[in-house]
Design a protein around this motif. Structure first.
Motif, short mmCIF file in Angstrom:
data_model
loop_
_atom_site.label_atom_id
_atom_site.label_comp_id
_atom_site.label_asym_id
_atom_site.label_seq_id
_atom_site.Cartn_x
_atom_site.Cartn_y
_atom_site.Cartn_z
N UNK A 1 0.83 -1.21 0.00
CA UNK A 1 0.00 0.00 0.00
C UNK A 1 0.86 1.26 0.00
N UNK A 2 2.01 1.20 0.67
CA UNK A 2 2.91 2.37 0.68
C UNK A 2 3.65 2.52 -0.65
N UNK A 3 3.80 1.44 -1.39
CA UNK A 3 4.52 1.48 -2.67
C UNK A 3 3.62 1.93 -3.83
N UNK A 4 2.32 1.77 -3.69
CA UNK A 4 1.40 2.09 -4.78
C UNK A 4 1.49 3.54 -5.23
N UNK A 5 1.52 4.54 -4.33
CA UNK A 5 1.64 5.93 -4.81
C UNK A 5 2.89 6.17 -5.66
N UNK A 6 4.00 5.55 -5.30
CA UNK A 6 5.22 5.68 -6.10
C UNK A 6 5.07 5.07 -7.48
N UNK A 7 4.36 3.94 -7.55
CA UNK A 7 4.10 3.32 -8.86
C UNK A 7 3.18 4.19 -9.71
N UNK A 8 2.21 4.81 -9.05
CA UNK A 8 1.31 5.73 -9.77
C UNK A 8 2.10 6.91 -10.30
N UNK A 9 2.98 7.47 -9.47
CA UNK A 9 3.81 8.59 -9.92
C UNK A 9 4.70 8.20 -11.10
N UNK A 10 5.28 7.01 -11.05
CA UNK A 10 6.11 6.53 -12.15
C UNK A 10 5.28 6.39 -13.42
N UNK A 11 4.05 5.94 -13.28
CA UNK A 11 3.15 5.82 -14.42
C UNK A 11 2.82 7.20 -15.00
N UNK A 12 2.65 8.19 -14.14
CA UNK A 12 2.39 9.55 -14.60
C UNK A 12 3.57 10.07 -15.42
N UNK A 13 4.78 9.77 -14.97
CA UNK A 13 5.97 10.18 -15.72
C UNK A 13 5.96 9.54 -17.11
N UNK A 14 5.67 8.26 -17.16
CA UNK A 14 5.65 7.55 -18.45
C UNK A 14 4.54 8.10 -19.35
N UNK A 15 3.39 8.42 -18.76
CA UNK A 15 2.30 9.02 -19.54
C UNK A 15 2.70 10.38 -20.08
N UNK A 16 3.45 11.13 -19.29
CA UNK A 16 3.96 12.43 -19.75
C UNK A 16 4.85 12.28 -20.97
N UNK A 17 5.70 11.26 -20.97
CA UNK A 17 6.56 11.02 -22.14
C UNK A 17 5.72 10.64 -23.36
N UNK A 18 4.67 9.88 -23.14
CA UNK A 18 3.78 9.52 -24.24
C UNK A 18 3.10 10.76 -24.81
N UNK A 19 2.64 11.64 -23.94
CA UNK A 19 2.00 12.88 -24.39
C UNK A 19 2.99 13.75 -25.14
N UNK A 20 4.20 13.84 -24.64
CA UNK A 20 5.24 14.63 -25.31
C UNK A 20 5.53 14.05 -26.69
N UNK A 21 5.58 12.75 -26.79
CA UNK A 21 5.81 12.11 -28.08
C UNK A 21 4.69 12.44 -29.06
N UNK A 22 3.45 12.44 -28.58
CA UNK A 22 2.31 12.79 -29.44
C UNK A 22 2.38 14.24 -29.90
N UNK A 23 2.79 15.15 -29.00
CA UNK A 23 2.92 16.56 -29.36
C UNK A 23 4.01 16.74 -30.42
N UNK A 24 5.11 16.03 -30.26
CA UNK A 24 6.20 16.12 -31.23
C UNK A 24 5.74 15.57 -32.58
N UNK A 25 5.01 14.47 -32.57
CA UNK A 25 4.51 13.90 -33.82
C UNK A 25 3.59 14.89 -34.54
N UNK A 26 2.74 15.57 -33.80
CA UNK A 26 1.83 16.56 -34.39
C UNK A 26 2.62 17.75 -34.94
N UNK A 27 3.65 18.17 -34.23
CA UNK A 27 4.49 19.27 -34.69
C UNK A 27 5.17 18.91 -36.00
#
Length: 174
Positions: free
Chosen positions: A88-114
């Protein structure tokens, strides 16, 4: 990174990750990100570093594996209260790591559109230049000469009429 001689991640199993002194040792990428000019004043950085993308998630997985292999005992069957609390204490860190990975995915989509927008601009410019050059290169010389001659005759006739109008006075009609 820009290395092409080795994969960016040098581990294959969870055991390999657990054996590392630091999760940073799992990455063979360098610090250089790929970038390219897509327009006169537009540069796009399109490469991601494996270490930027996965360090957080690798660290969380390494920590959970260490707990599993250590005093926390193996995760088998029903979880103990201590195991459940730990996870239970590790789950927030895993969620944060997932947010970081999602951010990279969003950045990749923005670059593709550019890049897509730049390609569309380049295609429009290419069409304009081809049309402009084609109107010059594909001109019918005989038609151009005849139009020039006709325009010259019209200009001369207009000049004669204006000259005659300038010489006419009211006395000519009286």
């Amino acid at each position: 990174g820009t290395r092409t001689d080795v994969p960016p991640v040098n581990i294959n199993t969870l055991g390999d990750l657990a054996a590392l002194a630091s999760v940073n040792d799992a990455f063979d990428n360098n610090g250089l990100k790929r970038a390219v000019n897509i327009d006169d004043n537009e540069r796009v950085e399109f490469g991601f570093l494996a270490s930027d993308l996965a360090t957080d998630i690798f660290q969380k997985i390494k920590d959970i594996k260490a707990y599993h292999d250590g005093a926390g005992g193996p995760f088998a069957g029903a979880l103990s209260v201590a195991q459940s609390d730990y996870l239970s204490t590790e789950i927030p860190g895993l969620i944060d790591a997932n947010v970081v990975m999602t951010g990279f995915t969003a950045t990749n989509g923005r670059i593709a559109r550019q890049v897509e927008n730049a390609v569309a601009r380049h295609e429009e410019s290419e069409t304009f230049v081809k049309t402009f050059i084609g109107s010059i290169e594909d001109a019918d010389l005989a038609e151009a000469v005849s139009r020039l001659t006709m325009n010259q005759l019209q200009s001369e006739a207009t000049a004669r009429v204006v000259g005659q109008l300038a010489r006419i006075s009211l006395l000519d009609y009286i």
